[in-house]
Design a protein around this motif. Structure first.
Motif, short mmCIF file in Angstrom:
data_model
loop_
_atom_site.label_atom_id
_atom_site.label_comp_id
_atom_site.label_asym_id
_atom_site.label_seq_id
_atom_site.Cartn_x
_atom_site.Cartn_y
_atom_site.Cartn_z
N SER A 144 3.82 -4.06 5.43
CA SER A 144 3.63 -2.96 4.48
C SER A 144 3.62 -1.60 5.17
CB SER A 144 2.32 -3.14 3.71
OG SER A 144 2.35 -4.29 2.88
N VAL A 146 6.63 1.11 6.07
CA VAL A 146 7.02 2.26 5.25
C VAL A 146 6.68 3.56 5.99
CG1 VAL A 146 6.53 3.52 3.12
CG2 VAL A 146 6.82 1.04 3.07
N LEU A 197 2.49 7.92 -5.75
CA LEU A 197 3.23 6.71 -5.39
C LEU A 197 2.91 5.59 -6.36
CD1 LEU A 197 3.75 5.28 -1.82
CD2 LEU A 197 2.98 3.77 -3.64
N ASP A 209 3.48 1.52 -6.97
CA ASP A 209 3.91 0.26 -6.38
C ASP A 209 4.26 -0.67 -7.55
OD1 ASP A 209 4.47 -1.63 -4.47
OD2 ASP A 209 2.38 -2.23 -4.16
N THR A 231 7.63 2.22 -4.72
CA THR A 231 7.84 1.17 -3.73
C THR A 231 7.95 -0.17 -4.43
OG1 THR A 231 5.44 0.88 -3.39
CG2 THR A 231 6.60 2.36 -1.87
N ARG A 264 8.25 -4.47 -3.08
CA ARG A 264 8.48 -5.49 -2.06
C ARG A 264 8.74 -6.77 -2.85
NH1 ARG A 264 4.93 -7.95 2.76
NH2 ARG A 264 3.82 -8.85 1.01
N CYS A 322 13.02 0.14 -10.84
CA CYS A 322 12.20 1.09 -10.08
C CYS A 322 12.65 2.55 -10.13
CB CYS A 322 12.12 0.65 -8.62
SG CYS A 322 11.29 -0.94 -8.40
N ILE A 373 11.60 3.35 -2.31
CA ILE A 373 11.56 2.63 -1.04
C ILE A 373 11.50 1.14 -1.35
CG2 ILE A 373 10.35 2.29 1.14
CD1 ILE A 373 9.12 5.09 0.76
N VAL A 408 14.23 -1.80 5.44
CA VAL A 408 13.57 -0.83 4.57
C VAL A 408 14.64 0.12 4.07
CG1 VAL A 408 11.78 0.93 4.35
CG2 VAL A 408 11.41 -1.03 5.86
#
Length: 237
Positions: A60, A63, A75, A77, A146, A148, A160, A171, A212
């Motif tokens: 994590s 980033v 931000l 997530d 972000t 993942r 996103c 990201i 990334v």
């Protein structure tokens, strides 16, 4: 519970990421909560201390190695799951205005307890990504999004990019095939208002390959997107 603080300190030192004793204590507590709650709900298949430290926490934090996040940035997530990468980033950067979005309310109950225990201020939002991306207050409201996730970039971008304001960043934390995924998603990235800015390939201490991907939001996302989830998965852009 095994103490992971020295291991995480060592890993961060290897990539010039400064980490304080207080931050290390928070990561230790986070791991303890993750393992404890994982016994009653499926949060992660990785529960051994080394695995959590390398594949969740250190991963994590990549980033922070790949981009400069502005002070006080907002931000979100997206599909945060057990809180990665959002909570590790908030531990390291308490100035961030963090929003954690997930479609499963029971995961948000876990994340609420983590945030309370670690003293992290975060907005918790219960919604599917394609729903959240259309909501006032979420759509085109964030400096950074972000994710993942296991979804391909052609799907992930539609989930996103709508959250990101013009000039902001999406990201995406991807596996070893990230570069090919970006090429295959190039048309959709453009349609959604994004532009590839940077792709950094990394190798984790256990040998796992990572990419990334940084996409810059150069135009507003057209009102037609995001579409319904079934359309996104069946007919990616």
């Amino acid at each position: 519970m095994e103490d992971i603080k020295n291991r995480l300190r060592e890993l961060c030192a290897g990539v010039q990421i400064e980490i304080t004793d207080e931050q290390l204590e928070k990561f230790q507590r986070y791991m303890e909560l993750l393992v404890e709650w994982n016994q009653k709900m499926n949060l992660t298949a990785i529960t051994d201390p080394e695995g959590v430290t390398v594949k969740h926490f250190y991963d994590s934090l990549m980033v922070l190695r790949c981009t400069e996040i502005p002070q006080g940035a907002s931000l979100i997530d997206v599909g945060t799951g057990a809180g990665f990468p959002g909570i590790p980033l908030a531990i390291m950067r308490p100035d961030l205005q963090l929003t954690l979005l997930d479609s499963l309310n029971k995961r948000l109950v876990f994340l609420e307890e983590v945030c309370r225990s670690l003293g992290i201020h975060a907005q918790l939002r219960h919604a599917r990504a394609e729903e959240g991306g259309r909501q006032a207050g979420l759509r085109e409201s964030f400096d950074i999004a972000t994710a993942r996730a296991v979804a391909g970039m052609n799907v992930l971008c539609e989930y996103c990019l709508p959250f990101v304001k013009k000039g902001g960043l999406f990201i995406a934390m991807k596996g070893p095939d990230g570069e090919n995924e970006v090429k295959e998603a190039s048309r959709g990235i453009g349609v959604l208002g994004g532009k590839p800015e940077k792709l950094e390939k990394l190798t984790l201490p256990d040998g796992s390959q990572r990419c990334v991907v940084l996409l810059r939001k150069v135009r507003e996302t057209p009102a037609a997107y995001p579409r319904h989830g079934s359309k996104i998965s069946k007919k990616p852009l």
